[in-house]
Design an enzyme around this catalytic site. Structure first.
Site, short mmCIF file in Angstrom:
data_model
loop_
_atom_site.label_atom_id
_atom_site.label_comp_id
_atom_site.label_asym_id
_atom_site.label_seq_id
_atom_site.Cartn_x
_atom_site.Cartn_y
_atom_site.Cartn_z
CG HIS A 110 47.79 39.86 37.26
ND1 HIS A 110 46.92 39.36 36.34
CD2 HIS A 110 47.08 39.96 38.42
CE1 HIS A 110 45.75 39.14 36.91
NE2 HIS A 110 45.82 39.52 38.17
CB THR A 146 45.39 43.71 36.32
OG1 THR A 146 46.55 43.68 35.49
CG2 THR A 146 45.66 43.01 37.63
CD GLU A 147 42.85 40.37 40.07
OE1 GLU A 147 41.73 39.93 40.39
OE2 GLU A 147 43.86 39.66 40.01
CG LEU A 148 37.38 41.54 34.82
CD1 LEU A 148 35.93 41.08 35.02
CD2 LEU A 148 37.72 41.49 33.34
CD1 TRP A 300 38.14 40.60 39.78
CD2 TRP A 300 37.41 39.15 38.25
NE1 TRP A 300 39.06 39.61 39.68
CE2 TRP A 300 38.65 38.69 38.74
CE3 TRP A 300 36.76 38.39 37.28
CZ2 TRP A 300 39.25 37.52 38.30
CZ3 TRP A 300 37.38 37.22 36.84
CH2 TRP A 300 38.59 36.79 37.35
#
Lengths: 413, 429
Positions: A110, A146-148, A300
């Site tokens: 991640h 990861t986290e868009l 995001w």
């Protein structure tokens, strides 16, 4: 007919000891707080993962295969499940076996490695594929960084690695006047497909659901299905991407979030022309309507929807630079333990905790932060990296001495 | 001779040099036969430290009969406490900073038990510092009526109003003792109310004791006090059992350069950080440690990050007890780059641990350590050069320690007490 595409991110970082201070650097102590890591993942399993999985399984069975969902399960989170609450893995296996669930690819750790080292990024994606294959016997074809975190190069890299579809944020600056509710592609010559998060409808559930000051509070499944239906009439797909922990952890059970989820499919099916699809099914049904050109990086996170949640201040940039500066030396050790330990330090959460943003986004950062201040987070993190660096130095000393000793030994033979 | 003394900190509650100074001075004076009635705002845990004196609890004072005579049979110094959030070395703006930190701490602690972190924990801050100072002054007036004494001795500005009140009620001579002025704490942006209290205290006093010539000059130049009234008594040092360098065990590679003190403007932490950057351009195998806490800590951490010194520069938060001893003992060089330091206890402590020191010229301790390396606090190039000199030259490092320790041998609290007593005698016959 419009599709609802529900994607949940499932992730927990390996946590650092908050008391890992200067004196601990180079000592026998470990900077990982295994008891905190275990306690958090077990707590979230009880509040979210287990009841939510149970609910999802019930919905899939009740609606006879018409209810579909997708998950991105980080590798570090799977590792924690296996160690501290294996029943969570068992319940995900059950869900996957229904055939109504798609599992997405991401970096095992991640991390934001894509922005710093393409080699490392690829290694972490492959490690994640290996883990998903091992646990679920599936090879993901949809990628969710990861986290868009997304840009044009990410699309290229994902396609080169065999992915057919990438999820990203429906950021205003990428879309302009266009709607996120369609399938796109990154370039005219690309076979890759893109699904963009509808952040308004996603955050209605993820952030605003229990906010009593919100004009639409309380949010009912009927009201929400009505919104979806009215938007869906002129759309291909409504992409609802959120943390899985929204169910029961960010929004506690007593907010009614589980009842909301339970009623949502029925409320949706009560209207015409609405169905649930996995990301892959969406792209098999719909053709792309346009091109998304993303020369800059989006994500995001926060209102900026860029990388400033992890790289917005000097502490974050210093920490990130420091950890990636060790990459080649870490790899040269050839030690699986050291490589794994280093990669765990690339997990994005560590940098998120160092954010000094104020106002609304700052509140979100503080909610997630186990440290009293971002400064504590930074100091503790650099202590941990320094500790790892010390072990690299010790390791390289041993490696240099060994051939020398062997040479001397051979000379005497 | 009987002294009514208004103090602030006392061991084990110490945030700066005033606590140890009060302890050393009262001990020295009592050995010379002086009776001291010491009033303190916070003295809850000080019993192990008051074998040479007795505590007045000024909170209890209103309900208890004067006790000077009966308690003085066992000891020549009495001690009383007033519960108050006062800290001697903080300014009004620091004070609101700490209250804010406190508030956040409590919020965090509400969610989960919070024991670690860079910022200290103390549950005793009230709403405003000035209100506490005035409350303490009322205690001074009460004590003056209820106790027998020959002379009043007040330490630093927070006790001055109490001292002045006591003088008014008793007509006894007043000595004010300056451990730090508002210019030391706040630079040129002084709090006018505090400045006024300091000036008033010194004007009303019959004698002013300064902890160094550096401070005496400030008193004369910035407060317009008659030079004939201002005496210098250098602080002594306390010799305590301590860790040996060999006892510290494993620590990170490379030599360690230490800054230890409050991370505030007065202490010049930014000059230490800037000099560290210069040193690291030339010498790689060095680590810098900034130990302590204060309102400038977040800025220092950010600046360290900006300079990308993450591999060589460390923050420990507030250190005390064994951790502080260990920090001194594992260090190879101590630097005190204070912008204005009336005395400066930390270099003395460092020398006691066998650590060579560099001190700023703007410090009182420089007066008693003729052989220490001294630089202007702002001269970071010079400071960096001196650091490299000591770090790369074993002989020079040993020389500084050896000479410094010899210089320390001649400064003790017994000597400081004798000088203080002679100031007393000039007022009481």
């Amino acid at each position: 007919m419009a599709s609802i595409c529900l994607c949940f991110q499932v992730h927990q970082p390996f946590r650092l000891r908050r008391d890992f201070d200067f004196f601990s650097i180079g000592s026998q102590l470990s900077y990982e707080d295994t008891s905190l890591t275990a306690a958090v993942v077990r707590k979230v399993a009880q509040k979210c993962y287990l009841p939510a999985n149970q609910l999802m399984l019930k919905l899939v069975n009740e609606h006879k295969g018409k209810f579909k969902i997708a998950y991105s399960l980080s590798g570090v989170c799977l590792e924690q499940f296996e160690q501290y609450c294996p029943e969570v893995i068992a319940s995900f296996k059950k869900l996957v076996q229904t055939g109504c669930v798609e599992l997405l690819g991401e970096t095992y750790y991640h991390s934001l490695s894509f922005l710093f080292s393409k080699d490392e990024f690829q290694a972490q994606v492959r490690a994640h594929e290996e883990a998903i294959g091992r646990y679920f016997d599936i090879k993901p074809t949809t990628f969710r960084n990861t986290e868009l975190v997304y840009n044009n190069q990410l699309a290229e890299a994902a396609e080169a690695m065999g992915y057919r579809l990438v999820l990203l944020e429906g950021a205003d600056r990428l879309l302009g006047w266009r709607s996120p509710n369609f399938v796109y592609r990154p370039a005219s010559n690309s076979n890759l497909r893109l699904l963009l998060r509808n952040y308004r409808l996603s955050d209605d559930i993820a952030f605003r659901f229990s906010n009593a000051a919100w004009e639409h509070y309380p949010l009912t499944a009927e009201k929400y299905a009505h919104w979806i239906h009215s938007v869906g009439a002129s759309s291909q797909v409504i992409n609802l991407f959120m943390d899985y922990e929204t169910l029961g952890e960010h929004q506690w059970a007593d907010t009614g979030i589980f009842q909301f989820m339970q009623k949502l499919p029925t409320a949706a099916f009560a209207r015409e022309n609405v169905r649930f699809q996995t990301p892959t099914e969406v792209t098999q049904t719909h053709v792309p309507v346009g091109i998304i050109d993303s020369p800059y990086t989006t994500s995001w996170a926060d209102t900026e929807r860029d990388t400033s949640a992890w790289l917005g201040n000097e502490m974050q940039r210093s920490a990130m630079e420091y950890v990636y500066s060790l990459e080649s030396r870490v790899r040269n050790t050839g030690s699986a333990d050291i490589i794994h330990a280093w990669r765990k330090l690339t997990t994005s959460d560590h940098f998120y905790y160092m954010s000094t943003k104020r106002s609304g986004d700052g509140e979100v950062h503080r909610y997630f932060n186990p440290f009293p201040t971002p400064y504590d987070a930074y100091v503790t993190y650099t202590n941990a990296v320094n500790h790892l660096n010390e072990s690299l130095i010790a390791n390289s000393v041993v490696r240099e001495e060994r051939p020398a000793r062997e040479a001397i030994h051979n000379a005497y033979l | 001779m009987k002294i009514l003394m208004f103090g602030w900190e006392f061991p084990p509650r110490i945030s700066g040099g005033l606590g140890p100074a009060c302890f050393g001075l009262t001990k020295g004076l009592s050995e010379l036969g002086t009776n001291i009635l010491l009033v303190l705002p916070q003295a809850k845990d000080c019993n192990p430290y008051v074998t040479h004196l007795q505590v007045i609890d000024a909170n209890d004072y209103r309900t208890r009969a004067p006790s000077f005579k009966s308690e003085s049979e066992h000891s020549r110094v009495q001690c009383r406490r007033v519960d108050s959030p006062l800290r001697p070395y903080i300014t009004e703006s620091d004070y609101s900073y700490w209250i804010e930190i406190e508030r956040k701490r409590h919020e965090t602690a509400g969610v989960e038990e919070q024991t670690t972190g860079l910022l200290p924990f103390s549950g005793h801050y009230g709403p405003t510092l000035m209100a506490e100072v005035r409350r303490y002054a009322e205690i001074g007036a009460l004590l003056a009526r209820g106790e027998q004494f020959d002379l009043i001795h007040a330490h630093d500005w927070m006790t001055f109003l109490a001292g002045v009140e006591a003088k008014k009620r008793s007509a006894k001579p007043l000595i004010v003792h300056i451990h730090a002025t508002e210019f030391d704490r706040s630079g040129e942006s002084v709090n006018p109310e505090i400045y006024e209290i300091e000036r008033l205290g010194m004007e009303q006093a019959d004698k002013v004791i300064a902890v160094s010539h550096w401070t005496r000059n400030k008193i004369i130049d910035r407060y317009g006090i008659d030079p004939a009234k201002v005496e210098v008594v250098h602080n002594g040092i306390l010799k305590e059992p301590m860790l040996d360098r060999s006892q510290v065990g494993a620590h990170p590679r490379g030599k360690i350069v230490l800054f230890l003190g409050r991370i505030t403007r007065q202490k010049g932490p930014e000059y230490f950080l800037e000099a560290a950057r210069i040193v690291l351009n030339q010498v790689k195998d060095v680590r810098f440690v900034m130990a302590g806490t204060g309102d400038m800590l977040p800025r220092m951490i950010e600046q360290m990050a900006r300079l990308r010194l993450h591999q060589h520069f460390h923050f420990t938060g507030f250190l005390q007890g064994a951790r502080k001893e260990r920090m001194y003992a594992m260090s190879d060089l101590f630097v005190m780059p204070s912008v204005s330091e009336p005395f400066g206890l930390t270099p003395v402590e460092a020398l006691q641990y066998g650590v060579p020191v560099i001190v700023s010229k703007q410090s009182g301790v420089a007066e008693v350590l003729p052989h220490a390396i001294k630089v202007d606090f702002w001269d970071i190039e010079r400071l960096a050069e001196s650091m490299i000199h000591v770090l790369t030259n074993e002989e020079a490092a040993e020389g500084i320690v050896k000479k410094g320790q010899m210089e320390l041998a001649s400064i003790g609290w017994d000597f400081a007490a004798e000088q203080t007593l002679s100031v007393y005698r000039s007022l009481v016959h």
